[in-house]
Design a protein around this motif. Structure first.
Motif, PDB file in Angstrom:
ATOM      1  N   ILE B  38       0.844  -1.195   0.000  1.00 20.15           N
ATOM      2  CA  ILE B  38       0.000   0.000   0.000  1.00 20.15           C
ATOM      3  C   ILE B  38       0.883   1.250   0.000  1.00 20.15           C
ATOM      4  CG2 ILE B  38      -1.656   1.318   1.355  1.00 20.15           C
ATOM      5  CD1 ILE B  38      -2.680  -1.414   2.385  1.00 20.15           C
ATOM      6  N   THR B  83      -7.866  -0.915  -1.696  1.00 16.20           N
ATOM      7  CA  THR B  83      -8.785   0.086  -2.211  1.00 16.20           C
ATOM      8  C   THR B  83      -9.854   0.458  -1.196  1.00 16.20           C
ATOM      9  OG1 THR B  83     -10.299  -1.548  -3.080  1.00 16.20           O
ATOM     10  CG2 THR B  83      -8.506  -0.903  -4.511  1.00 16.20           C
ATOM     11  N   ILE B  93     -18.574  -6.853  -9.312  1.00 15.26           N
ATOM     12  CA  ILE B  93     -18.296  -6.141 -10.558  1.00 15.26           C
ATOM     13  C   ILE B  93     -17.636  -7.072 -11.564  1.00 15.26           C
ATOM     14  CG2 ILE B  93     -16.852  -4.349 -11.588  1.00 15.26           C
ATOM     15  CD1 ILE B  93     -17.265  -2.741  -9.023  1.00 15.26           C
ATOM     16  N   ARG B  94     -16.712  -7.912 -11.072  1.00 11.14           N
ATOM     17  CA  ARG B  94     -15.923  -8.750 -11.985  1.00 11.14           C
ATOM     18  C   ARG B  94     -16.639 -10.003 -12.434  1.00 11.14           C
ATOM     19  NH1 ARG B  94     -13.143  -4.989  -8.883  1.00 11.14           N
ATOM     20  NH2 ARG B  94     -11.058  -4.610  -9.728  1.00 11.14           N
ATOM     21  N   ALA B 261      -7.792  -7.760 -21.758  1.00 14.44           N
ATOM     22  CA  ALA B 261      -8.203  -6.674 -20.884  1.00 14.44           C
ATOM     23  C   ALA B 261      -9.624  -6.880 -20.378  1.00 14.44           C
ATOM     24  CB  ALA B 261      -8.091  -5.334 -21.606  1.00 14.44           C
ATOM     25  N   ASN B 263     -12.102  -7.513 -17.371  1.00 13.26           N
ATOM     26  CA  ASN B 263     -12.111  -7.205 -15.948  1.00 13.26           C
ATOM     27  C   ASN B 263     -12.762  -8.357 -15.197  1.00 13.26           C
ATOM     28  OD1 ASN B 263     -11.837  -5.696 -13.664  1.00 13.26           O
ATOM     29  ND2 ASN B 263     -13.746  -4.561 -13.976  1.00 13.26           N
ATOM     30  N   ARG B 267      -8.174 -11.966 -12.764  1.00 14.42           N
ATOM     31  CA  ARG B 267      -7.261 -10.832 -12.625  1.00 14.42           C
ATOM     32  C   ARG B 267      -7.381 -10.209 -11.247  1.00 14.42           C
ATOM     33  NH1 ARG B 267      -8.531  -6.840 -17.093  1.00 14.42           N
ATOM     34  NH2 ARG B 267      -8.231  -5.283 -15.471  1.00 14.42           N
TER      35      ARG B 267
ATOM     36  N   ASP E  32      -4.981  -0.723 -12.637  1.00 11.78           N
ATOM     37  CA  ASP E  32      -6.131   0.061 -12.250  1.00 11.78           C
ATOM     38  C   ASP E  32      -5.731   0.984 -11.112  1.00 11.78           C
ATOM     39  OD1 ASP E  32      -8.710   0.955 -12.131  1.00 11.78           O
ATOM     40  OD2 ASP E  32      -9.410  -0.675 -10.831  1.00 11.78           O
ATOM     41  N   ALA E  33      -6.450   2.076 -10.998  1.00 14.48           N
ATOM     42  CA  ALA E  33      -6.230   2.952  -9.858  1.00 14.48           C
ATOM     43  C   ALA E  33      -6.597   2.192  -8.599  1.00 14.48           C
ATOM     44  CB  ALA E  33      -7.092   4.193 -10.000  1.00 14.48           C
ATOM     45  N   VAL E  34      -5.823   2.436  -7.557  1.00 14.75           N
ATOM     46  CA  VAL E  34      -6.162   1.821  -6.279  1.00 14.75           C
ATOM     47  C   VAL E  34      -7.366   2.539  -5.695  1.00 14.75           C
ATOM     48  CG1 VAL E  34      -5.381   1.704  -3.908  1.00 14.75           C
ATOM     49  CG2 VAL E  34      -3.922   0.864  -5.751  1.00 14.75           C
ATOM     50  N   MET E  40      -5.223   8.788   0.175  1.00 12.69           N
ATOM     51  CA  MET E  40      -5.153   7.367   0.509  1.00 12.69           C
ATOM     52  C   MET E  40      -4.396   6.504  -0.510  1.00 12.69           C
ATOM     53  SD  MET E  40      -6.507   7.359   3.352  1.00 12.69           S
ATOM     54  CE  MET E  40      -6.343   5.602   3.600  1.00 12.69           C
ATOM     55  N   ASN E  42      -1.066   5.845  -3.401  1.00  7.30           N
ATOM     56  CA  ASN E  42       0.313   6.212  -3.688  1.00  7.30           C
ATOM     57  C   ASN E  42       0.799   5.435  -4.892  1.00  7.30           C
ATOM     58  OD1 ASN E  42       2.818   7.349  -3.416  1.00  7.30           O
ATOM     59  ND2 ASN E  42       3.544   5.744  -2.032  1.00  7.30           N
ATOM     60  N   MET E 172     -12.387   7.961  -2.252  1.00  9.19           N
ATOM     61  CA  MET E 172     -11.732   6.857  -2.960  1.00  9.19           C
ATOM     62  C   MET E 172     -12.576   6.413  -4.152  1.00  9.19           C
ATOM     63  SD  MET E 172      -8.819   5.913  -1.738  1.00  9.19           S
ATOM     64  CE  MET E 172      -8.416   4.164  -1.734  1.00  9.19           C
ATOM     65  N   LYS E 173     -13.897   6.603  -4.009  1.00 10.09           N
ATOM     66  CA  LYS E 173     -14.770   6.178  -5.094  1.00 10.09           C
ATOM     67  C   LYS E 173     -15.288   7.358  -5.907  1.00 10.09           C
ATOM     68  CE  LYS E 173     -16.675   2.135  -2.784  1.00 10.09           C
ATOM     69  NZ  LYS E 173     -17.866   1.751  -2.026  1.00 10.09           N
ATOM     70  N   TRP E 186     -16.461   5.257 -12.263  1.00 11.96           N
ATOM     71  CA  TRP E 186     -15.317   4.345 -12.132  1.00 11.96           C
ATOM     72  C   TRP E 186     -15.835   2.923 -12.029  1.00 11.96           C
ATOM     73  CZ3 TRP E 186     -12.081   3.327  -7.130  1.00 11.96           C
ATOM     74  CH2 TRP E 186     -10.996   2.474  -7.449  1.00 11.96           C
ATOM     75  N   THR E 187     -15.457   2.085 -12.947  1.00 10.40           N
ATOM     76  CA  THR E 187     -15.726   0.661 -12.810  1.00 10.40           C
ATOM     77  C   THR E 187     -14.414   0.029 -12.395  1.00 10.40           C
ATOM     78  OG1 THR E 187     -17.093   0.918 -14.757  1.00 10.40           O
ATOM     79  CG2 THR E 187     -16.744  -1.327 -13.952  1.00 10.40           C
ATOM     80  N   PRO E 188     -14.284  -0.316 -11.136  1.00 12.11           N
ATOM     81  CA  PRO E 188     -12.976  -0.824 -10.695  1.00 12.11           C
ATOM     82  C   PRO E 188     -12.519  -1.973 -11.563  1.00 12.11           C
ATOM     83  CG  PRO E 188     -14.413  -0.463  -8.821  1.00 12.11           C
ATOM     84  CD  PRO E 188     -15.250  -0.256 -10.049  1.00 12.11           C
ATOM     85  N   GLY E 189     -11.275  -1.895 -11.932  1.00 10.35           N
ATOM     86  CA  GLY E 189     -10.704  -2.960 -12.756  1.00 10.35           C
ATOM     87  C   GLY E 189     -10.924  -2.701 -14.221  1.00 10.35           C
ATOM     88  N   ASP E 190     -11.804  -1.782 -14.555  1.00  7.87           N
ATOM     89  CA  ASP E 190     -12.086  -1.591 -15.966  1.00  7.87           C
ATOM     90  C   ASP E 190     -11.728  -0.189 -16.445  1.00  7.87           C
ATOM     91  OD1 ASP E 190     -12.883  -2.337 -18.432  1.00  7.87           O
ATOM     92  OD2 ASP E 190     -15.011  -1.900 -18.091  1.00  7.87           O
ATOM     93  N   LYS E 213      -8.539   3.532 -19.292  1.00 10.15           N
ATOM     94  CA  LYS E 213      -9.013   2.168 -19.402  1.00 10.15           C
ATOM     95  C   LYS E 213      -7.905   1.217 -18.974  1.00 10.15           C
ATOM     96  CE  LYS E 213     -11.440  -0.673 -22.710  1.00 10.15           C
ATOM     97  NZ  LYS E 213     -12.412  -0.940 -21.636  1.00 10.15           N
ATOM     98  N   VAL E 214      -8.266   0.213 -18.209  1.00 12.49           N
ATOM     99  CA  VAL E 214      -7.246  -0.725 -17.752  1.00 12.49           C
ATOM    100  C   VAL E 214      -6.987  -1.783 -18.827  1.00 12.49           C
ATOM    101  CG1 VAL E 214      -6.553  -2.317 -15.946  1.00 12.49           C
ATOM    102  CG2 VAL E 214      -8.061  -0.411 -15.416  1.00 12.49           C
ATOM    103  N   VAL E 215      -5.771  -1.815 -19.292  1.00 13.41           N
ATOM    104  CA  VAL E 215      -5.357  -2.844 -20.251  1.00 13.41           C
ATOM    105  C   VAL E 215      -4.046  -3.415 -19.724  1.00 13.41           C
ATOM    106  CG1 VAL E 215      -4.728  -3.359 -22.632  1.00 13.41           C
ATOM    107  CG2 VAL E 215      -6.411  -1.582 -22.147  1.00 13.41           C
TER     108      VAL E 215
END
Ligand SMILES: Nc1ncnc2c1ncn2[C@@H]1O[C@H](COP(=O)(O)OP(=O)(O)OP(=O)(O)O)[C@@H](O)[C@H]1O
Ligand SMILES: Nc1ncnc2c1ncn2[C@@H]1O[C@H](COP(=O)(O)OP(=O)(O)OP(=O)(O)O)[C@@H](O)[C@H]1O
Ligand SMILES: [Mg+2]
Ligand SMILES: [Mg+2]
Lengths: 297, 313, 324, 340, 497
Positions: B38, B83, B93-94, B261, B263, B267, E32-34, E40, E42, E172-173, E186-190, E213-215
């Motif tokens: 973190i 997170t 979501i996934r 890619a 989601n 992953r 993906d963004a944390v 919060m 880094n 955070m969200k 924000w779709t986490p992971g996507d 976009k997360v790739v």
């Protein structure tokens, strides 16, 4: 009573024709063309591994930055070089040593573990429930995590990698063996051995196991591929073969970055693995038929 | 049937319990500290200490595990270390993506696998058989990232028929289906190969069965002999393979999800493992295990339909 | 008993094997009339099943009729195209197999399996076929056929399954019924029921029945005529009384002497020594001579010819040739 | 005079010695079900069997498939745990012995199985299969074992060169001889033949029956001869036990049982046998229906559902096992009454 | 297809050929963004989002290396310990909250609060008190004179958040800042979707919608770029550079970066404290070979403080031990270094393995016996911190581009056991670093940092492998991307051509 009278008191010393099981099996195996092709590939690979220094002209870890990513059929490097300028042919040849050994150890250990679990579960009804739950647990537990755990406990080494990979085969193998054992233990010859007072161990290992070989062999040979490829995903996590050790799985995963510029870096070890898989599978199939005494070949 | 489901439920609880303990201890024992993941490389010791305190990582193993279990019993899968998101939400979501992918690739695998296996068995020992066997072995030994990248290169970049990656559109739209095609093929190939081999050996056995001869003696047409009298019987062992494969696919597939890619859960899990995000790892592993058990249950139920001899009390 | 239904003339059936082309049926001829039961007896492996499978055209993929002809109601059927033969099977010629446990498809309902030939050959609709199927099941003595028709084979006992098989075989009123050891797997009390059933139906439908068995008791019970086979050859043929009361071939005699008689406590068994030669064994002369206690030089060197003991009774043995 | 008849006279003269005694043998297989896999009922495979077996005699056991013949045999050998009952062998109660203690009796009691194809391990050479018997029970040297095996092979009419062959290289009759060799290897006094000749061709069956008889005379063997072929039983056995749905319904000498059967089931059985003779076409009794489900046997007399002479009493009251004549037992309310 | 050079001199939003609006700009992010709160998080993926949504008080100018005010108007230092910061007026957060001194105090207090457990709480570690002087003036007192304070304040983790929003919702969200883009979803992971902030004080960005976009797979991201599914990627890996260069629909942008990669010794191990050993290692490593392997994505300089980092002095470029194989061999021979197995630890990401493989071969050439041990990042961080290695590669991105922020965490003995993974412990060096931190005079700091830099080089404390080159590839119908040497970038000035 004509038959009863034949050969009364035949001498013990008389030579009795006997062919060694191994010889018989090999003879039968050699009748299967595809299996022979597979055998040849395996023998060649083993030869490659043993005589690696004789059939390569470069040190597999010797870098030459100025001759990196040479394509196939380059002068001096007929399979080209990787991004460090290391000779791909040498790495494939020396890699056979590691990949075959890791694959074999992994498959063998997995088989032993799986067979014991499957055997106990299939044979002892009381143990079945708990063993099948363990198997389920292993099934649904992510392999990567398991590998990390094992390597965290045992330390990083190729043997430990093999152990980690072997554990991935245990649940499937156990299921297969259990299935066979369940049906074989109902066979009359098992009952016959029981009536002769044979111990459970004797029945399990002398009478049930040899007859459960066929699916085990098929499974084992299929598993070789997965095992070798798994070393790639482990080396991706830094858990597998350490660079610059030439190892096929690691070569593939390293070559991944060069798929566009130098596809041969993934294709060649890929072909090496595929040939191994092919060879082991056809030999496995052939072996299954060859050790089946009822099978006419 | 109901009693079987209830029994499976108890087994599942047992299984989940074992798994959560294993996951917890493996995460605990494996090197790597969630706090430094973190904090990142720039974090100082005091930053890390604060993070650890905050996450309760300074507690003993048993306390941590106990707290976790307590949460589970209250139906709370916890919150991600990284997170701070709810694990349940992250998974929800996934999972639809993984599910779509798993179903699509299973369809690919089943179609190709059964077809190839059938050809192999019906043209036993012919060149078709050898070709299909070779294909099967190839399918098993092709690394997924390689196949996936190749498909992208050919169909998305060069031919521009299909999108490169992503799984954003709903599956029932044309776009959504297009997005599924390549990953499904990539992922399905391995299972297709296994199914093909299984179908082949199972068919070879079944075509020799007495009842197939009976069907012929009745004057049943050859096509019907294969499709009605043989295939259903031959499918019985194949269902297990399909079930196991499907169960595995539902657990997410790291490489395909990465290459395309997508989601997905695979992953999520691998990222969580890499980040030592214990609650997220726990949550996703438990999900995978549950799905695995569910799929097995479904397989067993399917058995009762395919094979009337199997009955559950 | 009426006109000739089936005529088999000098058929040879061979198998392609690793050891080459091996004949399992060697030059066998026989015929069968309507309403007549012909039993084929002989040891396991002597070619009984292959003979019958040759007739119905269901030989294993490596087997082939290499010479001879088979006439059904006077028309040759051994060389019909597959589709034509398929239309005959289950319709004009039906067959029942030995194992009631495995001869029915375990995943299909009884109803489906009995409807199939009706819909195929008689082009009945599904509901008509169901109705007729129930009728058939009733005919073979299955209680509650309406219920049974929706059940799966495993829900029925062995005897009932064999009855279902018979119902299926008889569904299209075939002219010829081939029964390959239809009762071997069944208990005596059930066996008796089944044999009675076949007999009754034969009379009712005026079928020709070709029954294969190795149980001399069954032969005595159902046969009109008997054909004894040994190692792929027909060695003796005759009316059932002729075979039992006046067997000519040493093999037939041996066979009869090998069966303990329930009614005769003092009956002494006299087994035939040795065993059946394998397909690839080269035997000159009579194929039985190695196990025959009367074998002479001529038996070892020359194949015996067919000798008629009576109009109906024929035997291939040098002993008879010499007598006559 | 036939061997069988000779035997019978011998037995009559001397007070026969009891080798094996069964007392109230019961074997139930539990049916499990429900959520917790609790027991829900029993398949009553063997229901209360008591009998004595004398030295040197052959006791035939007949009955329909599933009536518990094999289960009885297995129970006697200890291959199935008894639900209830006592087995006394050579004056010792053996049903509760541990495996180790039992080994001594294992040598004395052997079994020959029905299916000669299935009762030999297909991957074991038959020489080794036979040697294994000695390995388990004696400390013979390798050489001695080999000699013993070859002697055995010769004894059952096989040849020395068969030693290294696999089971599939033998014919059915030869395989059954191997099974016999294995059963007599340790010089047992008691052999159970579970349908030992049913799978064989008539000509081979006759050979094997002869062999069994010869061995019996030579080694004073006792047989429990399970069969569904009444002809064979009549030829081979001294006494016959008829079973129906796990129950013993009749027991008597061959002559008694075949000539004046007491139980209607026995009568039906006898009349159902196809006689290998065209002269003796008899009127037969045809039993209707099939064997009831042993998990749910009929009340009263188990046979009443199919019995042509059943009366009301039969469905409520279970008939007792009575010695109607010397050495001739039956369990029927109307024992001796002809059924047609 | 390579525009090269520095594009940070943006053409701005003035009219001209290139000011067309861009409906959607999609960027492919490897991770993906944390989370979307600067407090919060880094990680770089999060800061890619956050830098467009939030703003900091100051920002370091990429060219001049000076700090320019962003949300701040100006600052003064009444004394060494006091920073009085005047804020811009009239700025509103996206939720309508006014940006003022309260917001700054709120943000910084939250960041400092141990209960928050902010990953970069240490940024404000020197801060003693924060006082709101008036609506648009804050006064911050530090515990000791703190030189790199402005650098700390320009760190993206020190961005100012909306206090009302932070109390109302989870930043955070759902982030709320003052930046040029507003958060959409924000779709986490996507993916994270942002939209242009129409009320932005410099005018709304031309990019109407900005999608991150997360790739996770680089080669997929490149394929998407080629197929036009994304318009922008960054951090091109060396291996794929040629592929991107060969594509004709994209322009590659390169900027010399602040990031650096270095080989370090584990100083807690006595054998590594031998200066001759370090000299031998340093002379055995041919850094040019690595640079060559990097295909132009590396800058060769011996200097610990890189060319783009405050504290750099050209003279240090070649002040390190030069590559001299013969000398290395000699030393190895003389001291028998070849007998000792050396564990070279390498994290399994980025270019670490590449360096490890090349360096291992080079060291082997000189006679060392080096075993590589690669591991995954989390395990690596642990292992390196525990000092379970002889040699390892580390990197530092220098987000604040300040030499003190490099030397203090990485090499100061205070941080042994945490970020000083080399366990480097040199009192003389420590003193210089402390001085560089506690001096507020920037020229003086430059001098001190240079001394510290040279001291390390003399000591062969580290072998600098290379300094980063920051890359990005942008669809060729777009322009105006601002690429910062720290690796951060700004799309608010991107326009269509
Ligand atoms: N597919 C085959 N390939 C080769 N040989 C075969 C094949 N099928 C049968 N045979 C051989 O043909 C011979 C005759 O077999 P057939 O099945 O007709 O015997 P059978 O008289 O019916 O015996 P049983 O009483 O055991 O049914 C046997 O020797 C058998 O081994
Ligand atoms: N292991 C078992 N579990 C449950 N039920 C069993 C088991 N073994 C046998 N049975 C049942 O016990 C009853 C008696 O079986 P047994 O095998 O003794 O019959 P049998 O008289 O030998 O029949 P056959 O003539 O077919 O060999 C049958 O109903 C059978 O289904
Ligand atoms: Mg047959
Ligand atoms: Mg039985």
């Amino acid at each position: 009573m004509a038959e009863l009278a034949t050969a009364p008191g035949a001498g013990v010393n008389k030579e009795i024709k006997r062919e060694r099981t191994f010889v018989v099996t090999m003879k039968r195996l050699l009748k299967n063309k595809l299996a022979v092709a597979g055998l040849i590939i395996i023998v060649l690979q083993i030869g490659m591994a043993i005589f690696a220094p004789l059939i390569t002209f470069h040190d597999p870890v010797k870098q030459d930055i100025n001759a990196s990513e040479l394509p196939v059929f380059s002068e001096d490097h007929w399979l080209g070089t990787d991004n460090y300028g290391r000779d791909v042919w040498s790495r494939i040849v020396y890699g056979a040593r590691i990949s075959l050994v890791v694959g074999l150890i992994a498959v063998t250990l997995g088989l032993i573990g799986g067979t014991i679990l499957g055997m106990l579960g299939g044979y002892y009804k009381k143990l079945d429930g708990i063993i099948m739950r363990i198997v389920d647990l292993l099934f649904s537990f992510p392999g990567i995590l398991l590998a990390m755990l094992i390597i965290a406990i045992l330390g990083t080494s190729l043997v430990n990698v093999a152990i980690a990979i072997s554990i991935w085969s245990i649940p499937t193998c156990a299921r297969i063996v259990r299935g066979s054992v369940l049906s074989i233990k109902e066979k009359e010859y098992v009952m016959a051995m029981k009536s002769l007072g044979a111990s459970d161990l004797r029945i399990m290992f002398k009478h049930i196991l040899p007859n459960a070989f066929a699916p085990i062999i098929v499974f084992a040979t299929m598993r070789m591929a997965t095992a070798i490829l798994s070393t790639a995903s482990l080396s991706y996590l830094g858990l597998g073969a350490q660079p610059p050790t030439p190892e096929w799985g690691a070569m593939i995963s390293q070559g991944q970055a060069f798929m566009w510029s130098s596809p041969h870096l993934t294709i060649i070890p890929g072909i090496a693995i595929m040939l191994t898989v092919f060879a082991f599978n056809v030999v496995g199939d052939g072996l299954r038929d060859a050790i089946d005494p009822n099978m006419d070949i | 049937m109901i009693s079987m489901i209830v029994r499976r439920f108890f087994q599942l609880v047992f299984l989940l319990f074992g798994i959560s303990f294993l996951v917890f201890s493996s995460m605990y024992l494996a090197p790597g500290d969630p706090a430094s993941m973190i904090g990142g490389p720039t974090a100082t010791e005091s930053d890390l200490e604060a993070i650890r305190d905050n996450l309760g990582l300074n507690d003993s193993f048993l306390t941590q595990y106990g707290n976790y279990l307590a949460g589970i019993f209250q139906g709370d899968l916890g919150y991600s270390y990284q997170t701070k998101q709810s694990v349940a939400e992250a998974i929800s979501i996934r999972f639809p993506n993984t599910f779509k992918l798993a179903v699509a690739s299973m369809i690919v695998a089943v179609i190709i696998g059964i077809f190839a296996g059938l050809i192999s068995a019906l043209k036993h020992n012919s060149w078709l058989d050898v070709t299909s066997t070779t294909f099967a072995l190839g399918g098993i030994s092709i690394p997924n990232f390689w196949l996936g990248s190749l498909l992208i290169l050919v169909f998305s970049v060069n031919l521009q028929w299909l999108p490169v990656a992503g799984l954003a559109d709903p599956w029932y739209t044309v776009e959504g289906m297009k997005q599924l095609i390549l990953p499904a093929i990539t992922l399905g190939t391995g299972s297709a190969a296994m199914i093909a081999r299984m179908v082949r050996s199972s068919m070879l056995e079944v075509v020799r069965a007495d009842y197939v001869r009976t069907a012929r003696a009745k004057g049943v047409k050859e096509g019907q002999v294969i499709w009605i009298h043989t295939l259903k019987n031959a499918m019985i062992p194949v269902i297990t393979v399909i079930g196991l494969n499907f169960g595995a696919l539902l657990g997410g597939t790291i490489i395909t999800e990465k290459v395309f890619a997508i989601n997905g859960v695979g992953r999520l899990m691998i990222d969580a493992i890499a980040a030592r995000d214990f609650p997220m790892v726990q949550g996703s592993v438990l999900l995978v295990a549950t799905l695995f058990v569910l799929v097995n249950l479904i397989v067993d139920i399917v058995y009762t339909y395919v094979d009337p001899r199997i009955k559950f009390q | 008993m009426g006109e000739t239904l089936l005529e088999v003339k000098n058929i040879v059936t061979e198998f392609r094997t690793a050891d080459g082309q091996l004949p399992a049926v060697r030059d066998v001829s026989f015929s069968l009339k309507k309403g007549e039961t012909l039993c084929i007896v002989g040891e396991s492996g002597c070619g009984k099943s292959i003979t019958s499978l040759s007739v119905i055209g269901l030989l294993p993929s490596n087997g082939k009729i290499t010479s001879g002809e088979i006439l059904y109601e006077g028309a040759p059927i051994h060389n019909l195209p597959a589709e034509k033969m398929r239309q005959i099977r289950g319709n004009k010629i039906s067959m029942i197999f030995q194992e009631p446990m495995t001869a029915l498809n375990p995943v299909l309902t009884i109803g489906f399996q009995i409807r199939e030939p009706l819909m195929l050959h008689h082009k009945l609709s599904k509901s008509e076929a169901t109705k007729q199927g129930i009728e058939l099941l009733k005919q073979v003595g299955i209680p509650y056929p309406e219920k049974r028709i929706d059940q799966y084979p495993h829900e029925l006992s062995g005897g009932m399954r064999q009855r279902v098989m018979i119902a299926i075989a008889l569904s299209c009123n075939p002219g010829l019924l081939i029964a390959d050891e239809p009762t071997t797997a069944l208990d005596v009390t059930i066996q008796a029921q089944i044999l009675d059933l076949i007999n009754d139906l034969k009379d009712k439908l005026n079928m020709g029945v070709m029954m294969i068995t190795h149980d001399m008791g069954v032969v005595a019970e159902v046969a009109d005529r008997v054909m004894v086979m040994y190692a792929g050859k027909k060695v003796e043929e005759g009316l059932v009384e002729e075979i039992f009361n006046n067997p000519k071939h040493p093999y037939t005699i041996g066979l009869l002497n090998s069966v303990p008689n329930v009614d005769d406590p003092d009956f002494e068994l006299e087994p035939i020594p040795g065993s059946l030669p394998s397909l690839n064994e080269q035997i000159t002369g009579c194929r039985f001579h190695a196990r025959c206690k009367f074998a002479s030089d001529i038996c070892r060197n020359k194949e015996p010819q067919v000798v008629s003991v009576s109009d109906t009774h024929k035997v291939s043995c040098w002993l008879e040739t010499e007598v006559h | 005079m036939a061997v069988a008849e000779q035997k019978k006279t011998t037995n009559a003269k001397h007070e026969p010695k009891v080798l094996l005694e069964l007392e109230g043998i019961k074997k139930y297989y539990p049916i499990k079900g429900g959520i917790l896999q609790r027991k829900q009922g029993d398949v009553k495979a063997v229901e209360n069997v008591s009998l004595k077996l004398f030295e040197g005699e052959s006791l035939g056991v007949v009955g329909e498939s599933g009536c518990g013949k094999s289960t009885l045999g297995k129970a006697v050998l200890g291959l199935e745990e008894l639900t209830e009952g006592k087995i006394v062998f050579q004056d010792t109660e053996i049903q509760d012995l541990k495996r180790k203690e039992k080994l001594k009796f294992v040598k004395e009691m052997q079994m020959i199985f029905q299916d000669p194809f299935a009762s030999l391990n297909p991957r074991q050479r038959i020489g080794h299969a036979l040697e294994e018997v000695f390995t388990m029970h004696t400390d013979m040297s390798a050489k001695e074992k080999r000699k013993a095996v070859i002697d055995l092979l010769v004894e059952v009419g096989l040849k020395e060169e068969h030693f290294y062959k696999y089971p599939h290289e033998f014919s059915g009759g030869q395989r059954q001889r191997i099974g016999i060799a294995r059963a007599i290897a340790l010089n047992p006094s008691f052999v159970i033949c579970d349908e030992a000749v049913s799978a064989l061709d008539v000509s081979v069956q006759a050979q094997v029956l002869k062999l069994l008889k010869t061995l019996q005379e030579k080694y004073q063997l006792s047989y429990l001869f399970i069969s569904h072929d009444l002809g064979v039983v009549r030829y081979f056995c001294d006494r016959v036990l008829v079973m129906y749905l796990g129950n013993t319904v009749e027991l008597g000498t061959v002559a008694d049982l075949f000539n004046k059967p007491l139980h209607p089931y026995t009568q039906a059985l006898l009349s159902a046998i196809p006689r290998p003779s065209v002269n003796a076409k008899r009127k037969r009794v045809r039993l209707q229906g099939d064997l009831p489900n042993p998990a749910n046997p009929p009340s009263g007399c188990p046979f009443h559902t199919r019995c042509p002479i059943a009366a009301e009493k039969c469905s409520s009251e279970k008939p007792a096992w009575i010695e109607y004549e010397p050495n001739h037992f039956a369990a029927c309310h109307f024992a001796g009454q002809p059924i047609q | 297809a390579c525009s090269g050079g520095e594009s940070s001199s943006s053409s701005g939003s003035e009219s001209g050929g290139g000011s067309e609006e861009v409906e959607t700009l999609t960027y492919a992010s490897l991770t993906d963004a944390v989370g979307l709160s600067p407090i919060m998080t880094n990680d770089s993926a999060s800061s890619n989002v956050n830098e467009h949504v939030y703003e900091t008080l100051f920002k370091r100018d990429a060219e001049t290396k000076d700090f320019t005010p962003v949300l701040a108007e100006s600052y003064e230092n009444p004394d060494e310990l006091t920073w009085v910061i005047n804020l811009k007026e009239g700025i509103k957060f996206h939720d309508g909250t006014d940006f003022n001194a309260e917001a700054v105090k709120y943000t910084f207090d939250k960041l400092r609060d141990p209960a928050t457990a902010a990953p970069r709480a240490s940024l404000l570690e020197p801060v003693d008190t924060i006082t709101v002087v008036d609506d648009y003036t804050v006064e911050i007192k530090t515990k000791y004179p703190y030189g790199p304070f402005l650098a700390a304040l320009s760190h993206s983790n020190a961005a100012i958040v909306s206090p009302t929003a932070d109390q109302k919702q989870d930043l955070m969200k759902e982030p709320v800042g003052t930046g040029p883009f507003k958060f959409v979803s924000w779709t986490p992971g996507d993916q994270v979707v942002l939209e242009a902030n129409p009320d932005y004080r410099d005018g709304a960005p031309k990019v109407k919608q900005f999608i991150l976009k997360v790739v996770p797979e680089v080669s997929t991201a490149i394929s998407m770029l080629q197929a036009g599914e994304v318009q922008f990627i960054d951090k091109l890996p060396t291996e794929q550079l040629s592929r991107v260069e060969s594509m004709n629909n994209v322009n590659i942008e390169k900027v010399n970066g602040t990031g650096q990669y270095y080989l370090t010794f584990n100083f807690s191990n006595e054998e590594n404290q031998d200066p001759e050993f370090r000299k031998a290692v340093a002379s055995a490593i041919d850094r040019d070979a690595i640079i060559q392997k990097l295909n132009g994505l590396g800058v060769r300089s011996d200097s610990v403080i890189g060319p783009e980092v405050f504290g750099y002095n050209e003279s240090a470029d070649s002040a390190g031990t030069a590559f001299d194989l013969e000398a290395a061999k000699e030393l190895v021979e003389k001291n028998g270094y070849g007998d000792r197995p050396i564990k070279l630890l390498a994290a399994n990401r980025g270019n670490f393995v590449l360096m490890a493989e090349v360096v291992q071969a080079q060291l082997a050439e000189a006679g060392f016996d080096v075993q590589i041990e690669t591991m995954e990042w989390a395990a690596f961080l642990d292992t390196a911190r525990a000092g379970d290695y002889d040699l390892t590669f580390l990197s530092w991105s220098n987000v604040t581009a300040d030499g003190s922020e490099l030397l203090y965490p990485n090499f100061h003995s205070d941080n042994i056991g945490s970020s000083n993974r080399a366990q480097y412990n040199n009192p003389e060096f420590d003193q210089l670093v402390e001085a560089s931190r506690t001096t507020t005079d920037q020229d003086e700091r430059l001098d001190i940092l240079n001394q510290a830099n040279e001291l390390m080089l003399q000591d062969d404390a580290v072998v600098i492998m290379y300094h980063d080159v920051v890359t990005a590839a942008l669809s060729d119908n777009l322009e105006g991307l601002i690429l910062d040497p720290t690796g951060q970038w700004d799309v608010s000035k991107v326009t269509g051509k």
